[in-house]
Design an enzyme around this catalytic site. Structure first.
Site, PDB file in Angstrom:
ATOM      1  N   ASP A  87       0.825  -1.211   0.000  1.00 31.07           N
ATOM      2  CA  ASP A  87       0.000   0.000   0.000  1.00 31.07           C
ATOM      3  C   ASP A  87       0.861   1.264   0.000  1.00 31.07           C
ATOM      4  O   ASP A  87       0.623   2.180  -0.796  1.00 31.07           O
ATOM      5  CB  ASP A  87      -0.930   0.005   1.212  1.00 31.07           C
ATOM      6  CG  ASP A  87      -2.059  -1.010   1.069  1.00 31.07           C
ATOM      7  OD1 ASP A  87      -2.096  -1.715   0.044  1.00 31.07           O
ATOM      8  OD2 ASP A  87      -2.895  -1.099   1.987  1.00 31.07           O
ATOM      9  N   ARG A 100       1.215   6.718  17.102  1.00 27.65           N
ATOM     10  CA  ARG A 100       0.986   7.680  16.019  1.00 27.65           C
ATOM     11  C   ARG A 100       1.579   9.058  16.286  1.00 27.65           C
ATOM     12  O   ARG A 100       2.124   9.673  15.365  1.00 27.65           O
ATOM     13  CB  ARG A 100      -0.511   7.789  15.710  1.00 27.65           C
ATOM     14  CG  ARG A 100      -1.172   6.514  15.193  1.00 27.65           C
ATOM     15  CD  ARG A 100      -0.234   5.617  14.480  1.00 27.65           C
ATOM     16  NE  ARG A 100      -0.888   4.491  13.816  1.00 27.65           N
ATOM     17  CZ  ARG A 100      -0.251   3.399  13.450  1.00 27.65           C
ATOM     18  NH1 ARG A 100       1.045   3.281  13.695  1.00 27.65           N
ATOM     19  NH2 ARG A 100      -0.875   2.422  12.837  1.00 27.65           N
ATOM     20  N   ASP A 158      -6.628   6.253  12.624  1.00 29.05           N
ATOM     21  CA  ASP A 158      -5.243   6.665  12.422  1.00 29.05           C
ATOM     22  C   ASP A 158      -5.126   7.942  11.607  1.00 29.05           C
ATOM     23  O   ASP A 158      -4.235   8.766  11.847  1.00 29.05           O
ATOM     24  CB  ASP A 158      -4.437   5.546  11.767  1.00 29.05           C
ATOM     25  CG  ASP A 158      -3.958   4.512  12.771  1.00 29.05           C
ATOM     26  OD1 ASP A 158      -3.999   4.807  13.980  1.00 29.05           O
ATOM     27  OD2 ASP A 158      -3.549   3.419  12.355  1.00 29.05           O
ATOM     28  N   SER A 209      -5.804  -7.655   8.717  1.00 33.41           N
ATOM     29  CA  SER A 209      -4.690  -6.697   8.694  1.00 33.41           C
ATOM     30  C   SER A 209      -4.046  -6.636  10.075  1.00 33.41           C
ATOM     31  O   SER A 209      -4.703  -6.849  11.093  1.00 33.41           O
ATOM     32  CB  SER A 209      -5.180  -5.310   8.289  1.00 33.41           C
ATOM     33  OG  SER A 209      -6.041  -4.774   9.270  1.00 33.41           O
TER      34      SER A 209
END
Length: 406
Positions: free
Chosen positions: A16, A96, A125, A179
């Site tokens: 990705d 993050r 996110d 995922s």
């Protein structure tokens, strides 16, 4: 889309973000700087460098941030005993802001006017990355390809990759069963086979922990030393924050500790189901509460517990760099001045349980709580007046209510 001359991309080296790298080059006509963070996800990162070189990245940053991640983000959060919705130890959320911090710093170092990430428009996110970025640089441009492009299916992504000579691993040509996001604090698995919350997650989803039923039949004891709220040693051996968390992960994984199957409320409004593994963090939380139980005053401890859900929600929602989180952190850190000592835990079949705790800073007084002769340390007659004063308002209410019930 407005022009950007140079973009710093949060880059994993996976399919990705590799597609995003090429898409930025072709759609924006800009230079792309890649940034790959080692947060303890357990993957070899050199392939990401080679892939970024092959795809023409103008500069490549690969950094080991495990110590900074643990010391400056994980440990401050654990001083608060933070859990979201009563269960989740915020493993993805807390990573993050650090990634965003470095994105902004690298943008300044390289003269980039934008940063980019690979988070989708459905998740948390995107919010965390972008709120953190704007808090650190209000003039930065943030590019979120998943909200802009028309590559809305796996087939379209594969077609784009093939047209642009982007290497595709054989297992990526089909749909991945779920995922995964990972760092030193946890692994998070979601999507696909995990989307039905009525179905038990298959055991192969779990990557860091043995099944509790298959864990050793003999318990293991471990002692964790604390200084001012932070863990500093295991079994008397001083360790850096990242090394300590790594060792706790090994111990927790061995005993099947830290598994969580959670349906949570995302900030964007929907509910999602995630399978989390936080072996070391689960032990650390239990140990921290254990040492606080003898070193933290009741009033401070109860106030901390009242503030904690708000603090956890701020982290989950992406407000690490907000003034309110910093205010709460200052109060939490003040509470930790005497949270120093040692906790002994018993690890067994998926459970970490405090079985002993001691400290030179302890508020526990055996002389006051003993069932034996307390040698005058506490006068039990004092309790009568204490009870009468606290009962006064209750007695007045009861007398009033009795009058109107007649």
């Amino acid at each position: 889309m407005s022009a950007s001359k140079k973009v710093v991309l949060a880059y994993s080296g996976g399919l990705d973000t590799s597609i995003i790298l090429k898409w930025l080059q072709t759609e924006y006509g800009c230079e792309v700087v890649t940034f790959t963070a080692d947060l303890g996800q357990g993957e070899e990162l050199e392939p990401a460098r080679k892939k970024a070189e092959m795809m023409g990245a103008s500069a490549i940053y690969i950094e080991d941030l495990r110590e900074e991640f643990t010391r400056d983000f994980v440990f401050p959060m654990f001083r608060a005993n933070a859990v979201y919705e009563g269960l989740y130890l915020l493993g993805t959320s807390i990573a993050r802001p650090l990634i965003s911090k470095r994105l902004i710093q690298i943008a300044a170092e390289t003269g980039a006017d934008a940063v980019a990430h690979g988070a989708t428009g459905k998740g948390n996110d995107q919010v965390r990355f972008e709120l953190s970025a704007y808090a650190l640089n209000p003039d930065i441009k943030v590019i979120a390809p998943w909200r802009e492009w028309d590559l809305t299916s796996r087939t379209k992504l594969i077609d784009f990759a093939e047209k642009n000579q982007i290497p595709i691993a054989k297992d990526k040509r089909g749909e991945a069963p779920f995922s995964v996001d990972a760092n030193l604090l946890h692994t998070s698995s979601e999507g696909k086979i995990l989307e039905d919350p009525a179905e038990e997650a298959p055991d192969y989803v779990y990557q860091r922990t043995v099944h509790p039923e298959d864990a050793p039949d003999t318990p293991e004891y471990v002692e964790i030393g604390f200084e001012k709220g932070d863990a500093v040693s295991i079994n008397g051996v001083a360790m850096t924050p990242a090394a300590l968390l790594t060792e706790l992960n090994t111990l927790g994984g061995k005993h099947g500790i830290g598994r969580l199957d959670l349906v949570e409320g995302r900030f964007v409004g929907m509910k999602s189901r995630g399978i989390y593994e936080t072996p070391g963090g689960t032990i650390l939380l239990e140990a921290h509460r254990g040492i606080e139980s003898i070193t933290l005053d009741r009033g401070a401890a109860h106030l901390k517990d009242e503030l904690m859900p708000r603090y956890a929600e701020l982290i989950y929602n992406g407000f690490w760099f907000s003034p309110e989180r910093e205010m709460l952190q200052a109060a939490i850190d003040k509470s930790q001045e005497h949270v120093t000592g040692t906790v002994r835990l018993k690890l067994y079949k998926g459970v970490a349980r405090t079985v002993g705790r001691w400290s030179d800073h302890s508020l526990y007084s055996e002389a006051h709580v003993t069932f034996e002769d307390d040698a005058g340390a506490y006068d039990q007659k004092d309790a009568a007046g204490f009870i009468q004063l606290n009962a006064l308002r209750l007695k007045l209410i009861a007398a009033r209510d009795r009058k109107f019930r007649r």
